[in-house]
Motif scaffolding. Sequence first.
Motif, PDB file in Angstrom:
ATOM      1  N   ASP A 131      12.398 -26.497  -8.182  1.00 41.59           N
ATOM      2  CA  ASP A 131      12.403 -27.773  -8.243  1.00 41.59           C
ATOM      3  C   ASP A 131      11.238 -28.440  -8.443  1.00 41.59           C
ATOM      4  O   ASP A 131      10.815 -29.512  -8.832  1.00 41.59           O
ATOM      5  CB  ASP A 131      13.225 -28.436  -7.638  1.00 41.59           C
ATOM      6  CG  ASP A 131      13.080 -28.522  -6.024  1.00 41.59           C
ATOM      7  OD1 ASP A 131      12.673 -29.556  -5.659  1.00 41.59           O
ATOM      8  OD2 ASP A 131      13.378 -27.418  -5.529  1.00 41.59           O
ATOM      9  N   ARG A 132      10.093 -27.895  -7.841  1.00 40.18           N
ATOM     10  CA  ARG A 132       8.535 -28.680  -7.972  1.00 40.18           C
ATOM     11  C   ARG A 132       8.393 -28.763  -9.394  1.00 40.18           C
ATOM     12  O   ARG A 132       7.256 -29.617  -9.570  1.00 40.18           O
ATOM     13  CB  ARG A 132       7.770 -27.665  -7.117  1.00 40.18           C
ATOM     14  CG  ARG A 132       7.927 -27.715  -5.637  1.00 40.18           C
ATOM     15  CD  ARG A 132       6.947 -27.060  -4.627  1.00 40.18           C
ATOM     16  NE  ARG A 132       7.269 -25.639  -4.989  1.00 40.18           N
ATOM     17  CZ  ARG A 132       6.594 -24.442  -4.531  1.00 40.18           C
ATOM     18  NH1 ARG A 132       5.501 -25.097  -3.700  1.00 40.18           N
ATOM     19  NH2 ARG A 132       6.800 -23.220  -4.853  1.00 40.18           N
ATOM     20  N   ARG A 133       8.773 -27.734 -10.254  1.00 37.76           N
ATOM     21  CA  ARG A 133       8.285 -28.170 -11.720  1.00 37.76           C
ATOM     22  C   ARG A 133       9.064 -29.065 -12.285  1.00 37.76           C
ATOM     23  O   ARG A 133       8.943 -29.491 -13.729  1.00 37.76           O
ATOM     24  CB  ARG A 133       8.948 -26.496 -12.432  1.00 37.76           C
ATOM     25  CG  ARG A 133       7.961 -25.264 -12.074  1.00 37.76           C
ATOM     26  CD  ARG A 133       6.705 -25.523 -13.085  1.00 37.76           C
ATOM     27  NE  ARG A 133       7.142 -25.361 -14.407  1.00 37.76           N
ATOM     28  CZ  ARG A 133       7.221 -24.305 -15.106  1.00 37.76           C
ATOM     29  NH1 ARG A 133       7.398 -23.304 -14.399  1.00 37.76           N
ATOM     30  NH2 ARG A 133       7.609 -24.304 -16.455  1.00 37.76           N
ATOM     31  N   LEU A 134       9.933 -29.625 -11.694  1.00 36.85           N
ATOM     32  CA  LEU A 134      10.894 -30.839 -12.402  1.00 36.85           C
ATOM     33  C   LEU A 134      10.187 -32.245 -11.947  1.00 36.85           C
ATOM     34  O   LEU A 134       9.569 -32.441 -11.210  1.00 36.85           O
ATOM     35  CB  LEU A 134      12.564 -30.629 -11.882  1.00 36.85           C
ATOM     36  CG  LEU A 134      13.251 -29.474 -11.907  1.00 36.85           C
ATOM     37  CD1 LEU A 134      14.606 -29.642 -11.511  1.00 36.85           C
ATOM     38  CD2 LEU A 134      13.180 -28.963 -13.205  1.00 36.85           C
ATOM     39  N   GLN A 135      10.641 -33.156 -12.807  1.00 38.43           N
ATOM     40  CA  GLN A 135      10.563 -34.554 -12.614  1.00 38.43           C
ATOM     41  C   GLN A 135      11.661 -35.215 -11.979  1.00 38.43           C
ATOM     42  O   GLN A 135      12.863 -35.017 -12.445  1.00 38.43           O
ATOM     43  CB  GLN A 135      10.312 -35.359 -13.819  1.00 38.43           C
ATOM     44  CG  GLN A 135       8.893 -34.790 -14.656  1.00 38.43           C
ATOM     45  CD  GLN A 135       8.768 -35.824 -15.738  1.00 38.43           C
ATOM     46  OE1 GLN A 135       9.514 -36.738 -16.191  1.00 38.43           O
ATOM     47  NE2 GLN A 135       7.520 -35.637 -16.613  1.00 38.43           N
ATOM     48  N   ASP A 137      13.756 -38.242  -9.809  1.00 41.36           N
ATOM     49  CA  ASP A 137      13.717 -39.665  -9.635  1.00 41.36           C
ATOM     50  C   ASP A 137      13.854 -39.813  -8.055  1.00 41.36           C
ATOM     51  O   ASP A 137      14.293 -39.087  -7.268  1.00 41.36           O
ATOM     52  CB  ASP A 137      14.616 -40.439 -10.311  1.00 41.36           C
ATOM     53  CG  ASP A 137      14.818 -40.402 -11.704  1.00 41.36           C
ATOM     54  OD1 ASP A 137      13.582 -40.098 -12.308  1.00 41.36           O
ATOM     55  OD2 ASP A 137      15.773 -40.579 -12.424  1.00 41.36           O
ATOM     56  N   TYR A 142      18.087 -35.647 -11.294  1.00 41.65           N
ATOM     57  CA  TYR A 142      17.208 -34.975 -12.207  1.00 41.65           C
ATOM     58  C   TYR A 142      17.885 -34.659 -13.791  1.00 41.65           C
ATOM     59  O   TYR A 142      19.230 -34.491 -13.566  1.00 41.65           O
ATOM     60  CB  TYR A 142      16.437 -34.105 -11.625  1.00 41.65           C
ATOM     61  CG  TYR A 142      17.480 -33.049 -11.190  1.00 41.65           C
ATOM     62  CD1 TYR A 142      17.691 -31.841 -11.898  1.00 41.65           C
ATOM     63  CD2 TYR A 142      17.801 -32.787  -9.825  1.00 41.65           C
ATOM     64  CE1 TYR A 142      18.872 -30.766 -11.602  1.00 41.65           C
ATOM     65  CE2 TYR A 142      18.609 -31.914  -9.522  1.00 41.65           C
ATOM     66  CZ  TYR A 142      19.167 -30.725 -10.220  1.00 41.65           C
ATOM     67  OH  TYR A 142      19.989 -29.733 -10.058  1.00 41.65           O
ATOM     68  N   PRO A 155       9.591 -33.556 -21.409  1.00 39.71           N
ATOM     69  CA  PRO A 155       9.399 -32.830 -20.113  1.00 39.71           C
ATOM     70  C   PRO A 155      10.838 -32.288 -19.550  1.00 39.71           C
ATOM     71  O   PRO A 155      11.932 -32.779 -19.980  1.00 39.71           O
ATOM     72  CB  PRO A 155       8.884 -34.323 -19.360  1.00 39.71           C
ATOM     73  CG  PRO A 155       8.486 -35.148 -20.195  1.00 39.71           C
ATOM     74  CD  PRO A 155       9.244 -34.777 -21.647  1.00 39.71           C
ATOM     75  N   ASN A 156      10.505 -31.443 -18.772  1.00 41.82           N
ATOM     76  CA  ASN A 156      11.903 -30.593 -18.139  1.00 41.82           C
ATOM     77  C   ASN A 156      12.609 -29.779 -19.122  1.00 41.82           C
ATOM     78  O   ASN A 156      13.818 -30.008 -18.862  1.00 41.82           O
ATOM     79  CB  ASN A 156      12.717 -31.734 -17.500  1.00 41.82           C
ATOM     80  CG  ASN A 156      12.390 -32.090 -16.033  1.00 41.82           C
ATOM     81  OD1 ASN A 156      11.280 -31.883 -15.834  1.00 41.82           O
ATOM     82  ND2 ASN A 156      13.049 -33.123 -15.426  1.00 41.82           N
TER      83      ASN A 156
END
Length: 398
Positions: A131-135, A137, A142, A155-156
């Motif tokens: 999940d470090r690749r995710l944006q 909130d 997410y 993104p994502n």
Amino acid sequence: MTDIDKAELPLTEPFLAAVAEAEKLIAAADFIRDPHDLAEGYDYLQGSIAAVLQLSRAHGTSHPYFVSSTGPYTKMGLDNPDTLYYHATIEPGAEYLLTGVRGSTTDLSFQVLKGDYTATDVPNGDDAFDDRRLQIDEDGSYQLRFGPPKENPEPNYFTLGEGASMLAVREVYGDWNAERKGSIRIERVDTIGTAPAEAGVEQLRKRYRAAGRMLLTRVHTWFNFPKWFYLNLPVNTLTEPRLTPGGLSTQYSSVGHFELEDDQALIITVPKSDAPYQGFQLGSRWYVSLDYVNHQSSLNHQQAQVDPDGMIRMVVSARNPGVANWIETTGRKLGILQFRWQRVGRVITPEDGPTIELVPFDKVAESLPHYDNNRIDEAGWRERIAARQRAFAERMLG
């Protein structure tokens, strides 16, 4: 022949034939030494039957949903006691929206697999990431999308590789008592808001055939996996840390297999890692975890006692050595040894890995440099097991 006539045929016959074949494979396993081993094999078979019947019902790709891939009663693939496993069935030409809220667990990861449990291969590591690749909130919510290659993706957005058929999600615990899992759902963008077609007799016939194939594939695959990666190693040894084959790019592992008599023990020493997750477990030769709820057959970085010199020392044995880091073999003389380091931010080196020593059981105390700090009485041990049982119960219900 009418549909009614077809419905009178033995629809479950292919599945029942597969069950009978799987039972023969279980009974003929070359590592069975006593009735206890055989009973464990039949228990594994029952869990596998339950799993494939459920999974064959969830196999459609038009309206996917997450199901438990493996769990305490449907084990496979040396399941990690610290991990919740989910997956949904997908196809590479469609687009999928995942919506979730990040829990407080140590790690959350995603992996796209083919039907044979091997990873797909796409640029930029879109097939396996955490999940470090995710944006994400501030409130933990997410969204991410998987789908065919596209120019200038938002993104994502993550590309599905050729042959993609399964989207796997792993949520990994450190502190079983304090951490809480998140929530997640999946929808297929072009079918959301519609209803799937109801299954007819022929579709149900296909499900039973598919369940039979899945059962035999499951048994064959995980029978052979230890032979490929474990049993060619000298017994009662562990490898240096290495990237996990077919796993996440941020996961390392150290593996081995044990053979112990009741008067023997393994002392395993490993530095407490700076990786967010570090875990050790035993597995049976059926390549599933041992009972980790009612026995301490695993320890992670939050559960293990750390000695004053920063080392974790664990004792693997059948008998209780009276130390907090006893790893129970639960009556098995043969089995699997497995370390995992996850969510790493650097290379895990040999210096980060374990050492292992085979000692007579009555020499355990003198082999532990901090034995007085490691000791635990019967009441303390019972409380450790009670804490595992309570935390596990909340994890599964929560």
